[in-house]
Design an enzyme around this catalytic site. Structure first.
Site, PDB file in Angstrom:
ATOM      1  N   LYS A  56       2.581  53.816  -4.059  1.00 44.16           N
ATOM      2  CA  LYS A  56       1.281  53.088  -3.349  1.00 44.16           C
ATOM      3  C   LYS A  56       1.461  51.663  -3.620  1.00 44.16           C
ATOM      4  O   LYS A  56       1.501  51.179  -4.888  1.00 44.16           O
ATOM      5  CB  LYS A  56       0.019  53.455  -3.879  1.00 44.16           C
ATOM      6  N   ARG A  61     -11.907  48.524   1.369  1.00 48.60           N
ATOM      7  CA  ARG A  61     -12.660  48.004   0.289  1.00 48.60           C
ATOM      8  C   ARG A  61     -14.136  47.609   0.556  1.00 48.60           C
ATOM      9  O   ARG A  61     -14.958  47.825   0.056  1.00 48.60           O
ATOM     10  CB  ARG A  61     -11.920  47.188  -0.562  1.00 48.60           C
ATOM     11  N   GLU A 101       9.187  56.078  -8.857  1.00 47.20           N
ATOM     12  CA  GLU A 101       7.514  56.581  -9.018  1.00 47.20           C
ATOM     13  C   GLU A 101       7.563  57.906  -8.329  1.00 47.20           C
ATOM     14  O   GLU A 101       7.156  58.937  -8.750  1.00 47.20           O
ATOM     15  CB  GLU A 101       6.854  55.843  -7.952  1.00 47.20           C
ATOM     16  N   LYS A 125       2.239  54.468   0.973  1.00 49.10           N
ATOM     17  CA  LYS A 125       1.233  54.022   1.424  1.00 49.10           C
ATOM     18  C   LYS A 125       1.273  52.369   1.218  1.00 49.10           C
ATOM     19  O   LYS A 125       1.611  51.905   0.145  1.00 49.10           O
ATOM     20  CB  LYS A 125      -0.141  54.393   0.480  1.00 49.10           C
ATOM     21  N   SER A 180      -6.613  51.256   6.346  1.00 53.08           N
ATOM     22  CA  SER A 180      -7.679  50.644   7.167  1.00 53.08           C
ATOM     23  C   SER A 180      -7.127  49.306   7.762  1.00 53.08           C
ATOM     24  O   SER A 180      -7.665  49.086   8.933  1.00 53.08           O
ATOM     25  CB  SER A 180      -8.751  50.503   6.181  1.00 53.08           C
ATOM     26  N   TYR A 209      -7.249  57.181  10.304  1.00 53.88           N
ATOM     27  CA  TYR A 209      -8.740  57.027  10.790  1.00 53.88           C
ATOM     28  C   TYR A 209      -8.939  57.660  12.414  1.00 53.88           C
ATOM     29  O   TYR A 209      -9.793  57.950  12.717  1.00 53.88           O
ATOM     30  CB  TYR A 209      -9.356  55.754  10.391  1.00 53.88           C
TER      31      TYR A 209
HETATM   32  C1  PBG Z   1      -8.597  53.655  -3.989  1.00 55.17           C
HETATM   33  C2  PBG Z   1      -7.960  53.827  -2.453  1.00 55.17           C
HETATM   34  C3  PBG Z   1      -7.871  52.818  -1.753  1.00 55.17           C
HETATM   35  C4  PBG Z   1      -7.340  53.271  -0.472  1.00 55.17           C
HETATM   36  C5  PBG Z   1      -7.253  54.851  -0.516  1.00 55.17           C
HETATM   37  N1  PBG Z   1      -7.769  54.781  -1.997  1.00 55.17           N
HETATM   38  C6  PBG Z   1      -7.979  51.251  -2.006  1.00 55.17           C
HETATM   39  C7  PBG Z   1      -7.242  50.487  -2.878  1.00 55.17           C
HETATM   40  O1  PBG Z   1      -6.236  51.088  -3.478  1.00 55.17           O
HETATM   41  O2  PBG Z   1      -7.639  49.350  -3.257  1.00 55.17           O
HETATM   42  C8  PBG Z   1      -7.128  52.402   0.708  1.00 55.17           C
HETATM   43  C9  PBG Z   1      -7.097  53.126   1.866  1.00 55.17           C
HETATM   44  C10 PBG Z   1      -7.168  52.269   3.302  1.00 55.17           C
HETATM   45  O3  PBG Z   1      -6.904  51.245   3.143  1.00 55.17           O
HETATM   46  O4  PBG Z   1      -7.312  52.817   4.305  1.00 55.17           O
HETATM   47  N2  PBG Z   1      -7.769  54.077  -5.021  1.00 55.17           N
END
Ligand code: PBG
Length: 349
Positions: free
Chosen positions: A215, A225, A255, A270, A296, A335
């Site tokens: 990630k 967020r 990782e 991600k 997102s 989404y």
């Molecule tokens: C939080 C989390 C995040 C997302 C999924 N779980 C945001 C972050 O790490 O700040 C992001 C998902 C998205 O942007 O669609 N642990």
């Protein structure tokens, strides 16, 4: 026709035929739908998709400004959506809670509330759509006043081991509440092993772990967020001390290797589209189920262009999802899952 050699780099040898053109014409394979169908290498289906859903109560429910077309769902709307997804053949949802400011704290205690929003949402979905898999996020950011995924030490640094202590309790609570899969998205070291051990000790042998293994510290999470109300809390602070540097790729393999070693069943890369090279490397190296998250920011970027008629929604979306699948992700968090599942059904009819 006789082979006269190979061309290309060693990893990808392409046989050359004597007197290729016009004996060989690649366009023959593209001339009509019937033959394009026959030779298609990647086929996306609803079965590859996971729908992330935001759940909220009271005033917090409603449209998400930063993600046009997505809503913070009440428990009731969540159940209706779950039923539609089950009917469409989308195998699973990923739940994200929106917690009222008044229930957030610097230690994120609300994450461990057995009567909290996530345990109740799991129960409601299980009742409404028993066949649908429920994936829950394991991280503290929806619950902390500072918006970080973990606990801060005296210097304001995210304290790894103290955070893992809470995450294991959070994972145990949500697994006991009926989640099929727990998905640690926090990027703390050693959390997958700790979660696996606590689940095993509790007899939860079948609870799957989908780890957000690679990630990245990405600017593409901005709209999410806003959706969960953690961006104002996080302010200018970033997550670079725990999420990965977008410039790195070997580190992603490391990782992933660690998380698999610690008992992860599925690993995630991600964000999605800007990280196709990482997805491919992970798939080739490990040959395990790989998930990609079309995050997102990828969603909102497309929605913004679609709203201004700069892009065609169905075209760009189906292409983006196909490319994520082609790159090596078996599972795609998007989404657009419900919309894509509908389009896939139409194109098969
Ligand atoms: C939080 C989390 C995040 C997302 C999924 N779980 C945001 C972050 O790490 O700040 C992001 C998902 C998205 O942007 O669609 N642990």
């Amino acid at each position: 026709i006789r082979y006269i050699g190979v061309t290309g780099v060693q990893t990808c040898a392409i046989p050359i035929l004597a007197g290729a053109y016009p004996l060989t014409r690649p366009r023959r394979l593209r001339q009509a739908p019937f033959v394009r169908d026959l030779v298609r290498e990647t086929r996306l289906s609803a079965g590859n998709l996971v729908q992330p859903l935001f759940v909220a109560e009271g005033d917090l429910a409603g449209p998400i400004t930063s993600m046009p077309g997505c809503d913070r769902l009440t428990l009731e709307a969540l159940c209706e959506t779950a039923q539609r997804l089950q009917t469409l053949g989308v195998p699973a949802i990923a739940l994200f809670p929106v917690i009222p400011q008044g229930r957030k704290s610097d230690r994120g205690e609300e994450a461990l509330n057995p009567e909290g929003l996530v345990p109740r949402a799991i129960a409601a979905v299980k009742q409404a759509a028993p066949q649908l898999g429920v994936i829950v996020d394991i991280a503290l950011d929806p619950y902390t006043t500072h918006g970080h995924d973990g606990l801060l030490d005296a210097e304001g640094y995210v304290d790894n081991d103290a955070t893992v202590e809470v995450l294991r309790k959070q994972a145990l609570l949500y697994a006991r509440s009926g989640a099929d899969m727990v998905a640690p998205s926090d990027m703390m070291d050693g959390r997958v092993g700790e979660i696996r051990r606590v689940l095993e000790r509790d007899g939860l042998h079948r609870t799957l772990i989908l780890s957000y293994a690679a990630k990245y510290a990405s600017a593409f999470y901005g709209p999410f967020r806003d959706a969960v109300g953690s961006s104002a809390n996080l302010g200018k602070a970033g997550k670079q001390t725990y999420q990965m540097d977008p410039a790195n790729t070997d580190e992603a393999l490391r990782e992933v290797a660690l998380d698999l070693d610690e008992g992860a069943d599925i690993v995630m890369v991600k964000p999605g589209l800007p990280y196709l090279d990482i997805i491919r490397r992970v798939k080739d190296r490990f040959g395990v189920p790989v998930a990609a998250y079309q995050v997102s920011g990828e969603y909102s970027m497309m929605q913004a262009a679609i709203a201004r008629d700069m892009l065609d929604e169905r075209g760009v979306l189906m292409e983006a999802l196909t490319c994520l699948h082609r790159a090596g992700s078996d599972i795609i968090f998007t989404y657009y899952a419900e919309r894509a599942a509908r389009w896939l059904r139409e194109s098969q009819a």
